[in-house]
Motif scaffolding. Sequence first.
Motif, PDB file in Angstrom:
ATOM      1  N   GLY A  90       0.774  -1.228   0.000  1.00 43.06           N
ATOM      2  CA  GLY A  90       0.000   0.000   0.000  1.00 43.06           C
ATOM      3  C   GLY A  90       0.805   1.277   0.000  1.00 43.06           C
ATOM      4  N   LEU A  91       2.136   1.177   0.041  1.00 41.57           N
ATOM      5  CA  LEU A  91       2.953   2.380   0.199  1.00 41.57           C
ATOM      6  C   LEU A  91       2.818   3.347  -0.974  1.00 41.57           C
ATOM      7  CD1 LEU A  91       5.172   3.959   1.781  1.00 41.57           C
ATOM      8  CD2 LEU A  91       6.840   2.727   0.354  1.00 41.57           C
ATOM      9  N   SER A  92       3.031   2.875  -2.194  1.00 40.27           N
ATOM     10  CA  SER A  92       3.001   3.773  -3.348  1.00 40.27           C
ATOM     11  C   SER A  92       1.663   4.493  -3.474  1.00 40.27           C
ATOM     12  CB  SER A  92       3.281   3.000  -4.642  1.00 40.27           C
ATOM     13  OG  SER A  92       4.641   2.630  -4.725  1.00 40.27           O
ATOM     14  N   ALA A  93       0.576   3.761  -3.279  1.00 40.36           N
ATOM     15  CA  ALA A  93      -0.750   4.381  -3.384  1.00 40.36           C
ATOM     16  C   ALA A  93      -0.919   5.461  -2.324  1.00 40.36           C
ATOM     17  CB  ALA A  93      -1.838   3.321  -3.249  1.00 40.36           C
ATOM     18  N   PHE A  94      -0.435   5.191  -1.113  1.00 39.29           N
ATOM     19  CA  PHE A  94      -0.551   6.194  -0.049  1.00 39.29           C
ATOM     20  C   PHE A  94       0.320   7.414  -0.347  1.00 39.29           C
ATOM     21  CE2 PHE A  94       0.751   8.099   3.989  1.00 39.29           C
ATOM     22  CZ  PHE A  94      -0.502   8.438   4.491  1.00 39.29           C
ATOM     23  N   LEU A  95       1.533   7.195  -0.815  1.00 38.57           N
ATOM     24  CA  LEU A  95       2.421   8.309  -1.150  1.00 38.57           C
ATOM     25  C   LEU A  95       1.817   9.155  -2.279  1.00 38.57           C
ATOM     26  CD1 LEU A  95       5.912   6.549  -1.039  1.00 38.57           C
ATOM     27  CD2 LEU A  95       5.003   8.190   0.606  1.00 38.57           C
ATOM     28  N   GLN A  96       1.253   8.511  -3.271  1.00 37.27           N
ATOM     29  CA  GLN A  96       0.624   9.242  -4.367  1.00 37.27           C
ATOM     30  C   GLN A  96      -0.540  10.085  -3.860  1.00 37.27           C
ATOM     31  OE1 GLN A  96      -0.402   6.242  -7.249  1.00 37.27           O
ATOM     32  NE2 GLN A  96       1.733   5.672  -7.595  1.00 37.27           N
ATOM     33  N   ALA A  97      -1.348   9.515  -2.965  1.00 38.06           N
ATOM     34  CA  ALA A  97      -2.484  10.244  -2.411  1.00 38.06           C
ATOM     35  C   ALA A  97      -2.022  11.429  -1.568  1.00 38.06           C
ATOM     36  CB  ALA A  97      -3.347   9.304  -1.570  1.00 38.06           C
ATOM     37  N   ALA A  98      -0.965  11.228  -0.779  1.00 39.89           N
ATOM     38  CA  ALA A  98      -0.456  12.303   0.067  1.00 39.89           C
ATOM     39  C   ALA A  98       0.084  13.451  -0.779  1.00 39.89           C
ATOM     40  CB  ALA A  98       0.631  11.765   0.995  1.00 39.89           C
ATOM     41  N   ARG A  99       0.837  13.123  -1.801  1.00 39.40           N
ATOM     42  CA  ARG A  99       1.387  14.161  -2.667  1.00 39.40           C
ATOM     43  C   ARG A  99       0.272  14.873  -3.440  1.00 39.40           C
ATOM     44  NH1 ARG A  99       6.843  14.152  -3.725  1.00 39.40           N
ATOM     45  NH2 ARG A  99       6.468  14.916  -5.840  1.00 39.40           N
ATOM     46  N   ALA A 100      -0.719  14.125  -3.888  1.00 38.98           N
ATOM     47  CA  ALA A 100      -1.835  14.735  -4.612  1.00 38.98           C
ATOM     48  C   ALA A 100      -2.612  15.692  -3.721  1.00 38.98           C
ATOM     49  CB  ALA A 100      -2.765  13.649  -5.149  1.00 38.98           C
ATOM     50  N   ALA A 101      -2.616  15.408  -2.415  1.00 37.51           N
ATOM     51  CA  ALA A 101      -3.312  16.267  -1.459  1.00 37.51           C
ATOM     52  C   ALA A 101      -2.456  17.465  -1.021  1.00 37.51           C
ATOM     53  CB  ALA A 101      -3.736  15.454  -0.239  1.00 37.51           C
ATOM     54  N   GLY A 102      -1.228  17.539  -1.527  1.00 40.21           N
ATOM     55  CA  GLY A 102      -0.384  18.696  -1.252  1.00 40.21           C
ATOM     56  C   GLY A 102       0.535  18.588  -0.060  1.00 40.21           C
ATOM     57  N   HIS A 103       0.766  17.394   0.415  1.00 37.66           N
ATOM     58  CA  HIS A 103       1.650  17.198   1.561  1.00 37.66           C
ATOM     59  C   HIS A 103       3.101  17.028   1.107  1.00 37.66           C
ATOM     60  CE1 HIS A 103      -1.562  16.666   4.556  1.00 37.66           C
ATOM     61  NE2 HIS A 103      -2.232  16.105   3.563  1.00 37.66           N
ATOM     62  N   PRO A 104       4.039  17.801   1.653  1.00 37.49           N
ATOM     63  CA  PRO A 104       5.452  17.516   1.401  1.00 37.49           C
ATOM     64  C   PRO A 104       5.795  16.148   1.981  1.00 37.49           C
ATOM     65  CG  PRO A 104       5.159  19.692   2.398  1.00 37.49           C
ATOM     66  CD  PRO A 104       3.848  18.976   2.518  1.00 37.49           C
ATOM     67  N   VAL A 105       6.660  15.412   1.300  1.00 41.21           N
ATOM     68  CA  VAL A 105       7.000  14.053   1.720  1.00 41.21           C
ATOM     69  C   VAL A 105       8.516  13.909   1.775  1.00 41.21           C
ATOM     70  CG1 VAL A 105       6.794  11.597   1.198  1.00 41.21           C
ATOM     71  CG2 VAL A 105       4.882  13.130   0.698  1.00 41.21           C
ATOM     72  N   GLY A 106       9.026  13.420   2.910  1.00 43.77           N
ATOM     73  CA  GLY A 106      10.459  13.229   3.063  1.00 43.77           C
ATOM     74  C   GLY A 106      10.791  11.866   3.625  1.00 43.77           C
ATOM     75  N   LEU A 107      12.065  11.521   3.580  1.00 46.62           N
ATOM     76  CA  LEU A 107      12.539  10.257   4.128  1.00 46.62           C
ATOM     77  C   LEU A 107      13.766  10.528   4.991  1.00 46.62           C
ATOM     78  CD1 LEU A 107      12.679   6.809   2.548  1.00 46.62           C
ATOM     79  CD2 LEU A 107      14.823   7.724   3.453  1.00 46.62           C
ATOM     80  N   GLY A 108      13.772   9.961   6.198  1.00 47.57           N
ATOM     81  CA  GLY A 108      14.904  10.118   7.103  1.00 47.57           C
ATOM     82  C   GLY A 108      15.308   8.786   7.685  1.00 47.57           C
ATOM     83  N   THR A 109      16.527   8.343   7.394  1.00 48.13           N
ATOM     84  CA  THR A 109      16.968   7.000   7.758  1.00 48.13           C
ATOM     85  C   THR A 109      18.388   7.013   8.302  1.00 48.13           C
ATOM     86  OG1 THR A 109      17.416   4.784   6.862  1.00 48.13           O
ATOM     87  CG2 THR A 109      17.708   6.635   5.362  1.00 48.13           C
TER      88      THR A 109
END
Length: 231
Positions: A90-109
């Motif tokens: 479900g990750l890609s679908a959720f990331l696509q939805a978040a970006r479409a809704a205007g949320h900045p998305v980052g990764l910290g590892t």
Amino acid sequence: MKPALIFDMDGVVVDNTAYQARAFQLLFRDLGLTTNARQLLKRLNGMPATDILQTVFRHPVPAKQLKEYAAQRELLYRTLYWTKRREMPGLSAFLQAARAAGHPVGLGTGSGGPALRYILDHLGLRRYFDAVVGEDDVSQGKPHPDTFTAVARKLGVAPADCLVFEDAVLGEQAAYRAGMRCVAVTSTLPASAFQAPLLAIRDFTALTVPQLLAAGAAQPTAPRPRRQPAS
């Protein structure tokens, strides 16, 4: 600005903790150590590998040697996980939805550049992240807040407006030390192991952006971390 979403990688973007543990266990066997890797990662998962390795020796080990052990562990892990690399359901679908809704998305590892390429680029996921911060970008890894504050800085978002996804207790604590709220991803630990997550999810198949925002509204400020970061 809409809240930024920050994702850990291991155990969140991919469900790989069992392979990480197996690699540590094989390294420990080669080194004549009896440490239980699974139990060790339950406590220290999220820290850079050299920091984890430093805890298993009763005598001081030079930094150069720790890096060599970490490289050996990384090779073992990549060999074990080579044909198993899959994104979390479900990750890609959720990331696509978040970006479409205007949320900045980052990764910290806590992983470094080669490990990021091994996962993000192989799976074609890097395009979903507006900012990526790894081990090489900060002086102190988790449970210190530096990783997440660096992501927020790159995204141009205040820490209070960031929601973190973590599978590790030390990662959750790093989020709170950064002044951020956290969603627990229970791929590695049960929900009861976490302090005060917004939500506990096994993967991203049932999570929606409105559900996440509702949980964030119910917890408008970050909890206080439990204790001081390890030195």
